[in-house]
Design a protein around this motif. Sequence first.
Motif, PDB file in Angstrom:
ATOM      1  N   THR A 158      17.104  11.325   4.452  1.00  0.00           N
ATOM      2  CA  THR A 158      16.112  11.544   5.622  1.00  0.00           C
ATOM      3  C   THR A 158      14.557  12.060   4.824  1.00  0.00           C
ATOM      4  N   THR A 159      14.736  12.465   3.615  1.00  0.00           N
ATOM      5  CA  THR A 159      13.508  12.759   2.879  1.00  0.00           C
ATOM      6  C   THR A 159      12.831  11.613   2.469  1.00  0.00           C
ATOM      7  N   LEU A 160      13.581  10.608   1.965  1.00  0.00           N
ATOM      8  CA  LEU A 160      13.178   9.103   1.708  1.00  0.00           C
ATOM      9  C   LEU A 160      12.282   8.527   2.945  1.00  0.00           C
ATOM     10  N   GLN A 161      13.274   8.691   3.788  1.00  0.00           N
ATOM     11  CA  GLN A 161      12.612   7.989   4.990  1.00  0.00           C
ATOM     12  C   GLN A 161      11.216   8.539   5.464  1.00  0.00           C
ATOM     13  N   ARG A 162      11.142   9.899   5.556  1.00  0.00           N
ATOM     14  CA  ARG A 162       9.805  10.635   5.806  1.00  0.00           C
ATOM     15  C   ARG A 162       8.724  10.093   4.973  1.00  0.00           C
ATOM     16  N   ARG A 163       8.955  10.017   3.443  1.00  0.00           N
ATOM     17  CA  ARG A 163       7.998   9.707   2.563  1.00  0.00           C
ATOM     18  C   ARG A 163       7.691   8.292   2.848  1.00  0.00           C
ATOM     19  N   LEU A 164       8.383   7.131   3.222  1.00  0.00           N
ATOM     20  CA  LEU A 164       8.230   5.943   3.460  1.00  0.00           C
ATOM     21  C   LEU A 164       7.499   5.864   4.850  1.00  0.00           C
ATOM     22  N   ASP A 165       7.422   6.804   5.657  1.00  0.00           N
ATOM     23  CA  ASP A 165       6.754   6.793   7.068  1.00  0.00           C
ATOM     24  C   ASP A 165       5.323   7.389   6.604  1.00  0.00           C
ATOM     25  N   GLY A 166       5.133   7.825   5.468  1.00  0.00           N
ATOM     26  CA  GLY A 166       3.786   8.285   5.042  1.00  0.00           C
ATOM     27  C   GLY A 166       3.578   9.649   4.543  1.00  0.00           C
ATOM     28  N   ASP A 167       4.577  10.517   4.465  1.00  0.00           N
ATOM     29  CA  ASP A 167       4.404  11.825   3.780  1.00  0.00           C
ATOM     30  C   ASP A 167       4.493  11.424   2.620  1.00  0.00           C
ATOM     31  N   PRO A 168       3.464  12.584   1.869  1.00  0.00           N
ATOM     32  CA  PRO A 168       3.250  12.297   0.383  1.00  0.00           C
ATOM     33  C   PRO A 168       4.363  12.412  -0.455  1.00  0.00           C
ATOM     34  N   PHE A 169       4.712  11.542  -1.418  1.00  0.00           N
ATOM     35  CA  PHE A 169       5.822  11.501  -2.310  1.00  0.00           C
ATOM     36  C   PHE A 169       5.538  12.689  -3.216  1.00  0.00           C
ATOM     37  N   LYS A 170       6.353  13.283  -3.891  1.00  0.00           N
ATOM     38  CA  LYS A 170       6.090  14.211  -4.867  1.00  0.00           C
ATOM     39  C   LYS A 170       6.427  13.506  -6.176  1.00  0.00           C
ATOM     40  N   VAL A 171       5.661  13.877  -7.287  1.00  0.00           N
ATOM     41  CA  VAL A 171       5.644  13.205  -8.568  1.00  0.00           C
ATOM     42  C   VAL A 171       6.944  12.954  -9.045  1.00  0.00           C
ATOM     43  N   ASN A 172       7.920  14.155  -8.796  1.00  0.00           N
ATOM     44  CA  ASN A 172       9.408  13.515  -9.330  1.00  0.00           C
ATOM     45  C   ASN A 172      10.036  12.642  -8.684  1.00  0.00           C
ATOM     46  N   GLU A 173       9.615  12.534  -7.278  1.00  0.00           N
ATOM     47  CA  GLU A 173      10.350  11.419  -6.477  1.00  0.00           C
ATOM     48  C   GLU A 173       9.710  10.178  -6.797  1.00  0.00           C
ATOM     49  N   LEU A 174       8.577  10.055  -7.238  1.00  0.00           N
ATOM     50  CA  LEU A 174       8.151   8.772  -7.254  1.00  0.00           C
ATOM     51  C   LEU A 174       8.576   8.337  -8.860  1.00  0.00           C
ATOM     52  N   ASP A 175       8.633   9.161  -9.790  1.00  0.00           N
ATOM     53  CA  ASP A 175       9.016   9.016 -10.915  1.00  0.00           C
ATOM     54  C   ASP A 175      10.833   8.413 -10.747  1.00  0.00           C
ATOM     55  N   ALA A 176      11.493   8.924  -9.848  1.00  0.00           N
ATOM     56  CA  ALA A 176      12.856   8.693  -9.757  1.00  0.00           C
ATOM     57  C   ALA A 176      13.102   7.235  -9.148  1.00  0.00           C
ATOM     58  N   ILE A 177      12.146   6.917  -8.144  1.00  0.00           N
ATOM     59  CA  ILE A 177      11.936   5.954  -7.424  1.00  0.00           C
ATOM     60  C   ILE A 177      11.624   4.610  -8.202  1.00  0.00           C
ATOM     61  N   THR A 178      10.643   4.701  -8.958  1.00  0.00           N
ATOM     62  CA  THR A 178      10.153   3.701 -10.085  1.00  0.00           C
ATOM     63  C   THR A 178      11.028   3.380 -10.891  1.00  0.00           C
ATOM     64  N   LYS A 179      11.569   4.330 -11.615  1.00  0.00           N
ATOM     65  CA  LYS A 179      12.887   4.146 -12.482  1.00  0.00           C
ATOM     66  C   LYS A 179      14.017   3.290 -11.785  1.00  0.00           C
ATOM     67  N   ALA A 180      14.439   3.826 -10.669  1.00  0.00           N
ATOM     68  CA  ALA A 180      15.404   3.222  -9.868  1.00  0.00           C
ATOM     69  C   ALA A 180      15.027   1.767  -9.771  1.00  0.00           C
ATOM     70  N   LEU A 181      13.850   1.349  -9.226  1.00  0.00           N
ATOM     71  CA  LEU A 181      13.482  -0.101  -9.073  1.00  0.00           C
ATOM     72  C   LEU A 181      12.902  -0.638 -10.369  1.00  0.00           C
ATOM     73  N   GLY A 182      13.094  -0.188 -11.456  1.00  0.00           N
ATOM     74  CA  GLY A 182      12.575  -0.773 -12.582  1.00  0.00           C
ATOM     75  C   GLY A 182      11.062  -1.109 -12.765  1.00  0.00           C
ATOM     76  N   VAL A 183      10.072  -0.080 -12.065  1.00  0.00           N
ATOM     77  CA  VAL A 183       8.764  -0.673 -12.113  1.00  0.00           C
ATOM     78  C   VAL A 183       8.026   0.650 -12.700  1.00  0.00           C
ATOM     79  N   ASP A 184       6.692   0.245 -12.994  1.00  0.00           N
ATOM     80  CA  ASP A 184       5.996   1.201 -13.719  1.00  0.00           C
ATOM     81  C   ASP A 184       5.318   2.141 -12.668  1.00  0.00           C
ATOM     82  N   ALA A 185       5.072   3.322 -12.756  1.00  0.00           N
ATOM     83  CA  ALA A 185       4.639   3.959 -11.781  1.00  0.00           C
ATOM     84  C   ALA A 185       3.047   3.764 -11.750  1.00  0.00           C
ATOM     85  N   ALA A 186       2.401   3.571 -12.649  1.00  0.00           N
ATOM     86  CA  ALA A 186       1.068   3.257 -12.860  1.00  0.00           C
ATOM     87  C   ALA A 186       0.603   1.872 -12.081  1.00  0.00           C
TER      88      ALA A 186
END
Length: 74
Positions: free
Chosen positions: A34-62
């Motif tokens: 539910t948190t992920l869905q809210r973020r994908l709907d436009g609520d700002p991501f927290k830094v730790n969430e963005l870090d976890a997502i980019t690691k899981a997807l194998g992409v660079d946060a920058a």
Amino acid sequence: MNTAEAVAKVIEDLRKQADCSQVHLSEATGIPRTTLQRRLDGDPFKVNELDAITKALGVDAAAVWSQAALLTPS
């Protein structure tokens, strides 16, 4: 489109390119679905969430930030 929406769009596009469901991404990152869905709907991501997502997807946060910057008005 604001920055949070742009980041969400980039993440959503990357998620789809990786053929990764929201449920799988939620499980891989530890972010409640539910948190992920809210973020994908436009609520700002927290830094730790963005870090976890980019690691899981194998992409660079920058790279996510760079792509999002291209979508936002200057």
